[in-house]
Write an enzyme that holds these catalytic residues in place. Structure first.
Site, mmCIF file in Angstrom:
data_model
loop_
_atom_site.group_PDB
_atom_site.id
_atom_site.type_symbol
_atom_site.label_atom_id
_atom_site.label_comp_id
_atom_site.label_asym_id
_atom_site.label_seq_id
_atom_site.Cartn_x
_atom_site.Cartn_y
_atom_site.Cartn_z
ATOM 1 N N ARG A 41 62.889 2.525 -8.156
ATOM 2 C CA ARG A 41 63.247 2.289 -6.763
ATOM 3 C C ARG A 41 63.212 0.805 -6.401
ATOM 4 N NH1 ARG A 41 60.031 7.340 -3.852
ATOM 5 N NH2 ARG A 41 61.589 8.937 -4.374
ATOM 6 N N GLU B 161 67.089 8.819 -14.151
ATOM 7 C CA GLU B 161 67.519 10.179 -13.844
ATOM 8 C C GLU B 161 67.521 11.057 -15.087
ATOM 9 O OE1 GLU B 161 67.802 11.560 -11.048
ATOM 10 O OE2 GLU B 161 67.657 9.776 -9.790
ATOM 11 N N TYR C 106 74.727 16.559 -10.633
ATOM 12 C CA TYR C 106 73.586 15.950 -9.964
ATOM 13 C C TYR C 106 73.405 14.484 -10.355
ATOM 14 C CZ TYR C 106 68.978 14.138 -9.292
ATOM 15 O OH TYR C 106 67.962 13.286 -8.970
ATOM 16 N N ASP D 233 69.297 18.349 -6.459
ATOM 17 C CA ASP D 233 68.396 18.846 -7.500
ATOM 18 C C ASP D 233 67.589 20.006 -6.941
ATOM 19 O OD1 ASP D 233 66.594 17.637 -5.792
ATOM 20 O OD2 ASP D 233 65.646 16.392 -7.322
ATOM 21 N N CYS E 175 55.353 17.870 8.041
ATOM 22 C CA CYS E 175 56.777 17.681 7.752
ATOM 23 C C CYS E 175 57.459 16.963 8.916
ATOM 24 C CB CYS E 175 57.459 19.026 7.505
ATOM 25 S SG CYS E 175 59.234 18.882 7.188
#
Length: 389
Positions: free
Chosen positions: A39, A51, A134, A152, A216
């Site tokens: 990242r 990935e 993906y 995913d 959340c």
């Protein structure tokens, strides 16, 4: 709060919460995202590598492998030119070694067809060996900030719950509505961060079991939370592949602190771990009687007769859909063993450096650890393989 749709496939046209959901996801992700090495870059090659490694593998396991890989193969050209053995060795321990081979093939494809530059379009990315829908979407969005979904398992679960999709997302109809839902979210912009926000939410909050709905950021937009049946989603109607129990009989042949490894070539050994350097082993069904097959394998590869001792220990392992009991046998070569033989079918490798040079699987590493730990315990009277049930 939204009410659940009466249709098993909600319409994106009737999803006014999408824009608000996107904003909340972005705000949460930017404040709480994990600091992961892939990242910290927008390099499409590095993202492609990450990935590939993250498929079927936990993030915490991947981090050191990714960092070592990028040091050894920092760009497409270096990877394309590297010997396959070195590439597999860098993947040693991660399993699913087809991923490493496909990365090398993809690098060669990029050199040949794109002048060494990772392509930007979804169609060109999908043409790379080992790259599916993906991975192509992930590279396109994360590296190039293109509005391509990256769906995913985490994203399927999150969107299935938010939209309360009453169809298995692994089915054609379910996959279509999940993908279109992701597309709708990306219309609000910032696809690089938004795709990763969905993945992060699924990995850390909206988990398969024990979801932390109280923490959340988008609970107010979640139809399943509104009704109180979050754990019912995603709906599963397609039965996963049944796991198979197998036994791996492994011969550990040691000499002066080294262990004998044989090269598992294409077409040999039931197609398991092709191209790897392994202690001689083969897989059998628990219902089958042990045979002399392993002895024949070793003679074929090395030209040497093998004398088997009794089983000295065992360990548990898994290979794709197989649960494997590793049965470790002590073994010796008949006659005077040589360190160098004509050809490259076998090699003596110091136990202390196992897996750091030639690519070696976790199965062999476990077997050698068992044999090394128990060596000298006086349990290895010599006898032929196949006399033990």
């Amino acid at each position: 709060m939204p009410r659940p749709s009466t249709s098993p496939l909600p319409s994106n046209k009737a999803w006014p919460e999408a824009a608000s959901l996107g904003k909340k996801l972005l705000s949460w992700y930017r404040a709480h995202k994990r600091d992961l090495p892939w990242r910290r870059t927008k390099d499409p090659y590095a993202i492609l590598v990450s990935e590939a490694m993250l498929q079927q593998t936990r993030v915490e396991v991947v981090i050191p492998y990714f960092e070592r890989w990028m040091e050894r193969f920092p760009d497409v050209a270096t990877l394309a030119a590297a010997p396959e053995d070195e590439v597999l060795a860098a993947f040693s321990g991660l399993g699913y070694y087809r991923r490493a081979r496909n990365l090398k093939k993809a690098a060669a494809h990029i050199i040949e067809n794109h002048d060494g530059v990772v392509p930007r379009t979804l169609k060109e990315l999908r043409a790379l060996p080992g790259v599916g829908e993906y991975t192509a979407g992930a590279v396109a969005s994360i590296a190039f900030d293109l509005p391509e979904p990256a769906v995913d398992g985490n994203v399927r679960r999150v969107l299935s719950r938010i939209r309360r999709i009453e169809v298995d997302p692994a089915s054609r109809a379910g996959a279509s509505v999940v993908r279109e839902s992701a597309h709708t979210l990306l219309e609000s912009g910032h696809p690089r961060d938004l795709n990763q926000a969905l993945m992060e939410l699924g990995a850390r909050v909206c988990t398969p079991t024990g979801s932390r709905c109280g923490g959340c950021p988008v609970a107010a937009e979640c139809a399943a939370f509104d009704v109180g049946d979050v754990d019912r989603f995603p709906v599963k109607t397609i039965t996963s592949r049944k796991r198979v129990r197998m036994i791996a009989q492994v011969a550990t042949i040691q000499m002066n602190g080294s262990v004998l490894l044989v090269h598992r070539q294409v077409g040999q050994c039931d197609g398991v771990l092709e191209g790897m350097w392994e202690a001689p082993f083969h897989l059998i069904d628990p219902q089958d009687n042990p045979s002399d097959r392993l002895l024949g394998m070793v003679k074929e590869w090395t030209g040497q007769e093998l004398e088997m001792g009794e089983m000295i220990g065992s360990a548990k392992h898994s290979i794709t859909y197989r649960d494997v009991e590793i049965r470790v046998f002590s073994a010796t070569l008949k006659g005077k063993p040589a360190r160098k033989l004509e050809g490259k079918s076998w090699v003596w490798t110091p136990v202390s450096s196992l897996g750091t040079g030639s690519p070696t699987s976790s199965l062999t590493k476990k077997a050698v650890r068992v044999a090394t730990r128990l060596k000298g315990a006086g349990r290895g009277s010599s006898r032929r393989l196949g006399t033990r049930g």
